[in-house]
Design a protein around this motif. Structure first.
Motif, PDB file in Angstrom:
ATOM      1  N   PHE A  57       0.831  -1.201   0.000  1.00 11.62           N
ATOM      2  CA  PHE A  57       0.000   0.000   0.000  1.00 11.62           C
ATOM      3  C   PHE A  57       0.870   1.257   0.000  1.00 11.62           C
ATOM      4  CE2 PHE A  57      -3.446  -2.645   2.206  1.00 11.62           C
ATOM      5  CZ  PHE A  57      -4.121  -2.856   1.017  1.00 11.62           C
ATOM      6  N   GLY A  58       1.972   1.218   0.743  1.00 11.29           N
ATOM      7  CA  GLY A  58       2.888   2.342   0.746  1.00 11.29           C
ATOM      8  C   GLY A  58       3.466   2.598  -0.633  1.00 11.29           C
ATOM      9  N   GLN A  59       3.777   1.531  -1.339  1.00 14.96           N
ATOM     10  CA  GLN A  59       4.288   1.684  -2.700  1.00 14.96           C
ATOM     11  C   GLN A  59       3.217   2.252  -3.618  1.00 14.96           C
ATOM     12  OE1 GLN A  59       7.556   1.222  -3.271  1.00 14.96           O
ATOM     13  NE2 GLN A  59       7.138   2.254  -5.224  1.00 14.96           N
ATOM     14  N   GLN A  60       1.970   1.849  -3.390  1.00 12.67           N
ATOM     15  CA  GLN A  60       0.851   2.392  -4.157  1.00 12.67           C
ATOM     16  C   GLN A  60       0.731   3.901  -3.933  1.00 12.67           C
ATOM     17  OE1 GLN A  60      -2.879   0.425  -3.313  1.00 12.67           O
ATOM     18  NE2 GLN A  60      -4.084   1.869  -4.519  1.00 12.67           N
ATOM     19  N   LEU A  61       0.887   4.326  -2.676  1.00 14.10           N
ATOM     20  CA  LEU A  61       0.841   5.747  -2.353  1.00 14.10           C
ATOM     21  C   LEU A  61       1.989   6.502  -3.019  1.00 14.10           C
ATOM     22  CD1 LEU A  61      -0.022   5.373   1.427  1.00 14.10           C
ATOM     23  CD2 LEU A  61      -1.456   6.556  -0.248  1.00 14.10           C
ATOM     24  N   HIS A  62       3.204   5.952  -2.897  1.00 10.38           N
ATOM     25  CA  HIS A  62       4.373   6.592  -3.500  1.00 10.38           C
ATOM     26  C   HIS A  62       4.196   6.752  -4.999  1.00 10.38           C
ATOM     27  CE1 HIS A  62       8.278   6.397  -5.595  1.00 10.38           C
ATOM     28  NE2 HIS A  62       8.685   7.216  -4.633  1.00 10.38           N
ATOM     29  N   ASP A  63       3.763   5.701  -5.656  1.00 13.55           N
ATOM     30  CA  ASP A  63       3.637   5.746  -7.118  1.00 13.55           C
ATOM     31  C   ASP A  63       2.568   6.744  -7.551  1.00 13.55           C
ATOM     32  OD1 ASP A  63       5.562   3.799  -7.129  1.00 13.55           O
ATOM     33  OD2 ASP A  63       4.193   2.142  -7.610  1.00 13.55           O
ATOM     34  N   ALA A  64       1.484   6.838  -6.775  1.00 14.96           N
ATOM     35  CA  ALA A  64       0.430   7.794  -7.108  1.00 14.96           C
ATOM     36  C   ALA A  64       0.927   9.231  -6.967  1.00 14.96           C
ATOM     37  CB  ALA A  64      -0.782   7.568  -6.212  1.00 14.96           C
ATOM     38  N   LEU A  65       1.756   9.483  -5.979  1.00 14.38           N
ATOM     39  CA  LEU A  65       2.337  10.813  -5.816  1.00 14.38           C
ATOM     40  C   LEU A  65       3.223  11.164  -7.009  1.00 14.38           C
ATOM     41  CD1 LEU A  65       3.288  10.561  -2.037  1.00 14.38           C
ATOM     42  CD2 LEU A  65       1.648  12.192  -2.985  1.00 14.38           C
ATOM     43  N   VAL A  66       4.035  10.221  -7.417  1.00 17.48           N
ATOM     44  CA  VAL A  66       4.945  10.462  -8.550  1.00 17.48           C
ATOM     45  C   VAL A  66       4.145  10.770  -9.816  1.00 17.48           C
ATOM     46  CG1 VAL A  66       6.658   9.392 -10.066  1.00 17.48           C
ATOM     47  CG2 VAL A  66       6.816   9.079  -7.583  1.00 17.48           C
ATOM     48  N   VAL A  67       3.118   9.972 -10.075  1.00 21.99           N
ATOM     49  CA  VAL A  67       2.289  10.182 -11.267  1.00 21.99           C
ATOM     50  C   VAL A  67       1.666  11.574 -11.271  1.00 21.99           C
ATOM     51  CG1 VAL A  67       0.150   9.457 -12.405  1.00 21.99           C
ATOM     52  CG2 VAL A  67       1.798   7.745 -11.668  1.00 21.99           C
ATOM     53  N   SER A  68       1.287  12.059 -10.079  1.00 22.81           N
ATOM     54  CA  SER A  68       0.655  13.378  -9.976  1.00 22.81           C
ATOM     55  C   SER A  68       1.661  14.503  -9.751  1.00 22.81           C
ATOM     56  CB  SER A  68      -0.387  13.367  -8.854  1.00 22.81           C
ATOM     57  OG  SER A  68      -1.467  12.522  -9.200  1.00 22.81           O
ATOM     58  N   LYS A  69       2.934  14.201  -9.976  1.00 26.28           N
ATOM     59  CA  LYS A  69       4.002  15.218  -9.973  1.00 26.28           C
ATOM     60  C   LYS A  69       4.222  15.860  -8.605  1.00 26.28           C
ATOM     61  CE  LYS A  69       3.118  16.104 -14.871  1.00 26.28           C
ATOM     62  NZ  LYS A  69       4.114  15.100 -15.262  1.00 26.28           N
ATOM     63  N   VAL A  70       4.117  15.042  -7.562  1.00 26.01           N
ATOM     64  CA  VAL A  70       4.401  15.496  -6.201  1.00 26.01           C
ATOM     65  C   VAL A  70       5.809  15.042  -5.812  1.00 26.01           C
ATOM     66  CG1 VAL A  70       3.694  15.411  -3.784  1.00 26.01           C
ATOM     67  CG2 VAL A  70       1.957  15.343  -5.598  1.00 26.01           C
ATOM     68  N   ASP A  71       6.603  15.931  -5.262  1.00 26.88           N
ATOM     69  CA  ASP A  71       7.957  15.607  -4.814  1.00 26.88           C
ATOM     70  C   ASP A  71       7.880  14.647  -3.625  1.00 26.88           C
ATOM     71  OD1 ASP A  71      10.547  15.530  -3.866  1.00 26.88           O
ATOM     72  OD2 ASP A  71      10.839  17.702  -3.861  1.00 26.88           O
ATOM     73  N   THR A  72       8.446  13.463  -3.779  1.00 25.21           N
ATOM     74  CA  THR A  72       8.395  12.437  -2.736  1.00 25.21           C
ATOM     75  C   THR A  72       9.687  12.335  -1.931  1.00 25.21           C
ATOM     76  OG1 THR A  72       9.138  10.720  -4.271  1.00 25.21           O
ATOM     77  CG2 THR A  72       6.752  11.067  -4.071  1.00 25.21           C
ATOM     78  N   SER A  73      10.613  13.258  -2.138  1.00 29.54           N
ATOM     79  CA  SER A  73      11.920  13.120  -1.494  1.00 29.54           C
ATOM     80  C   SER A  73      11.866  13.355   0.015  1.00 29.54           C
ATOM     81  CB  SER A  73      12.933  14.083  -2.127  1.00 29.54           C
ATOM     82  OG  SER A  73      12.558  15.427  -1.929  1.00 29.54           O
ATOM     83  N   TYR A  74      10.740  13.851   0.535  1.00 32.87           N
ATOM     84  CA  TYR A  74      10.623  14.105   1.970  1.00 32.87           C
ATOM     85  C   TYR A  74       9.796  13.050   2.689  1.00 32.87           C
ATOM     86  CZ  TYR A  74      12.250  18.331  -0.100  1.00 32.87           C
ATOM     87  OH  TYR A  74      12.973  19.223  -0.854  1.00 32.87           O
ATOM     88  N   LEU A  75       9.430  11.981   1.984  1.00 30.43           N
ATOM     89  CA  LEU A  75       8.734  10.875   2.640  1.00 30.43           C
ATOM     90  C   LEU A  75       9.690  10.139   3.568  1.00 30.43           C
ATOM     91  CD1 LEU A  75       6.672   9.278  -0.289  1.00 30.43           C
ATOM     92  CD2 LEU A  75       5.872  10.892   1.460  1.00 30.43           C
ATOM     93  N   VAL A  76       9.184   9.755   4.726  1.00 29.74           N
ATOM     94  CA  VAL A  76       9.963   8.933   5.663  1.00 29.74           C
ATOM     95  C   VAL A  76       9.426   7.513   5.549  1.00 29.74           C
ATOM     96  CG1 VAL A  76      10.560   8.552   8.077  1.00 29.74           C
ATOM     97  CG2 VAL A  76      10.351  10.893   7.196  1.00 29.74           C
ATOM     98  N   ARG A  77      10.189   6.628   4.914  1.00 28.11           N
ATOM     99  CA  ARG A  77       9.738   5.266   4.662  1.00 28.11           C
ATOM    100  C   ARG A  77      10.116   4.353   5.830  1.00 28.11           C
ATOM    101  NH1 ARG A  77       8.546   4.696  -0.861  1.00 28.11           N
ATOM    102  NH2 ARG A  77       7.369   2.864  -0.141  1.00 28.11           N
ATOM    103  N   SER A  78       9.260   3.393   6.142  1.00 30.28           N
ATOM    104  CA  SER A  78       9.526   2.427   7.206  1.00 30.28           C
ATOM    105  C   SER A  78       8.809   1.131   6.884  1.00 30.28           C
ATOM    106  CB  SER A  78       9.054   2.961   8.566  1.00 30.28           C
ATOM    107  OG  SER A  78       7.640   2.910   8.657  1.00 30.28           O
ATOM    108  N   ASN A  79       9.090   0.095   7.690  1.00 30.39           N
ATOM    109  CA  ASN A  79       8.452  -1.203   7.492  1.00 30.39           C
ATOM    110  C   ASN A  79       7.169  -1.361   8.300  1.00 30.39           C
ATOM    111  OD1 ASN A  79      10.393  -2.167   5.655  1.00 30.39           O
ATOM    112  ND2 ASN A  79      11.764  -2.745   7.328  1.00 30.39           N
ATOM    113  N   LEU A  80       6.745  -0.290   8.963  1.00 30.75           N
ATOM    114  CA  LEU A  80       5.473  -0.321   9.674  1.00 30.75           C
ATOM    115  C   LEU A  80       4.320  -0.306   8.663  1.00 30.75           C
ATOM    116  CD1 LEU A  80       6.339   2.262  12.472  1.00 30.75           C
ATOM    117  CD2 LEU A  80       6.162  -0.229  12.707  1.00 30.75           C
TER     118      LEU A  80
END
Length: 316
Positions: A57-80
């Motif tokens: 689901f996190g990957q789904q969120l990340h990919d949707a942000l990229v498609v909509s041209k949102v900068d994802t470099s400030y996401l804090v990724r974790s295994n939670l």
């Protein structure tokens, strides 16, 4: 650049299967996520600060942000795990049940907060921060976002849309105090009429409610009222109102978030996204911004789930 600070989650939305049984479709969502997506699709430079899982689901969120041209470099990724919001619809109106314990989003901490003036990360030009949603309810994430707002309040435009979900609030007093800290430094406060009733009580006229909400602050307060449109209150006591376009409503998921995206996008295009400009905004400029916001939100409610429009979807 506008940076949206808060939750990114999965909305589990009811759908009918081919056999006619009710099932749930996982759609990307979250109040802050939706606004970031909306801004990106409207051509605004936007980033998001949020805790996002490494799960599917996190990957789904990340990919949707990229498609909509949102900068994802400030996401804090974790295994939670990713926060899930099960959505119930009643005549198109959405209500939510959240599953957020020990999630990647809720576990976001102040030590994860990036330096928003870091030239090497390319956001020296950031001039506005957007807050709200369920990310302001529970610690430690809620305290981290509050800290960001207070830290940068002197240098950046602070926008708040609390988007209150009463069934998710575990500590009413703490939550109200946290919201107040951000209200005190906000330049724009956008609330629904239901939010306003919860924050200051609903037994008094709206203009008096806004006065109580604003307190000593000089923020622009915008009250959205669904099909009844949106009303903006300027510090000088001026009031402007905008009706909404008539559309066939599928559901209201993400409507307020998309409204916020439209509002901020128009303010950017009018070169009003600064503390000085907002303090001197005219009735005409504010009405133009409200009109655009309602137009953008109208497209969203004509679709299933939170699905803000692209520029190409809007009537010129």
């Amino acid at each position: 650049m506008i940076i949206c600070c808060g939750e990114a989650l999965i909305d589990m939305v009811q759908v009918l299967s081919d056999s006619g049984q009710t099932s749930y479709a996982p759609l990307v969502g979250g109040a802050i996520f939706n606004t970031a997506i909306g801004l990106g699709r409207l051509g605004i430079e936007v980033g998001i600060v949020s805790g996002v899982s490494n799960d599917l689901f996190g990957q789904q969120l990340h990919d949707a942000l990229v498609v909509s041209k949102v900068d994802t470099s400030y996401l804090v990724r974790s295994n939670l795990p990713t926060t899930l919001a099960f959505v119930s619809l009643d005549a198109g109106h959405a209500s939510y049940t959240f599953y957020d314990e020990n999630s990647a989003g809720r576990s976001f901490q102040v030590t994860h907060v990036p330096n928003l003036f870091d030239v090497q990360r390319g956001i020296k030009s950031c001039n506005a921060l957007y807050f709200g949603g369920i990310s302001l309810i529970n610690e430690p994430a809620a305290d981290a976002y509050c800290s960001i707002a207070q830290k940068y309040a002197n240098d950046m435009v602070i926008v708040l849309d609390p988007n209150i979900r009463t069934n998710f609030i575990s500590n009413d007093q703490t939550y109200r105090q946290r919201l107040q800290h951000i209200i005190d430094v906000a330049d724009i406060i956008k609330v629904s009429n239901e939010d306003l009733d919860w924050l200051v009580g609903g037994a008094i006229p709206e203009q008096q409610q806004v006065h109580l909400l604003r307190g000593k602050n000089k923020a622009i307060v915008i009250v959205t009222k669904g099909a009844e449109g949106a009303t903006a209150y300027l510090t000088a006591g001026e009031v402007v109102h905008q009706d909404v376009p008539k559309v066939c409503v599928v559901d209201t998921v993400g409507a307020g978030d998309t409204f916020s995206a439209g509002l901020l996008a128009k303010l950017v295009s009018l070169n009003l996204m600064s503390k000085t400009a907002l303090a001197n905004i005219s009735r005409t400029e504010l009405l133009e911004s409200l009109a655009y916001a309602t137009q953008v939100a109208a497209v969203n409610v004509s679709r299933q789930g939170a699905n803000p429009p692209w520029l190409s979807d809007l009537k010129v």
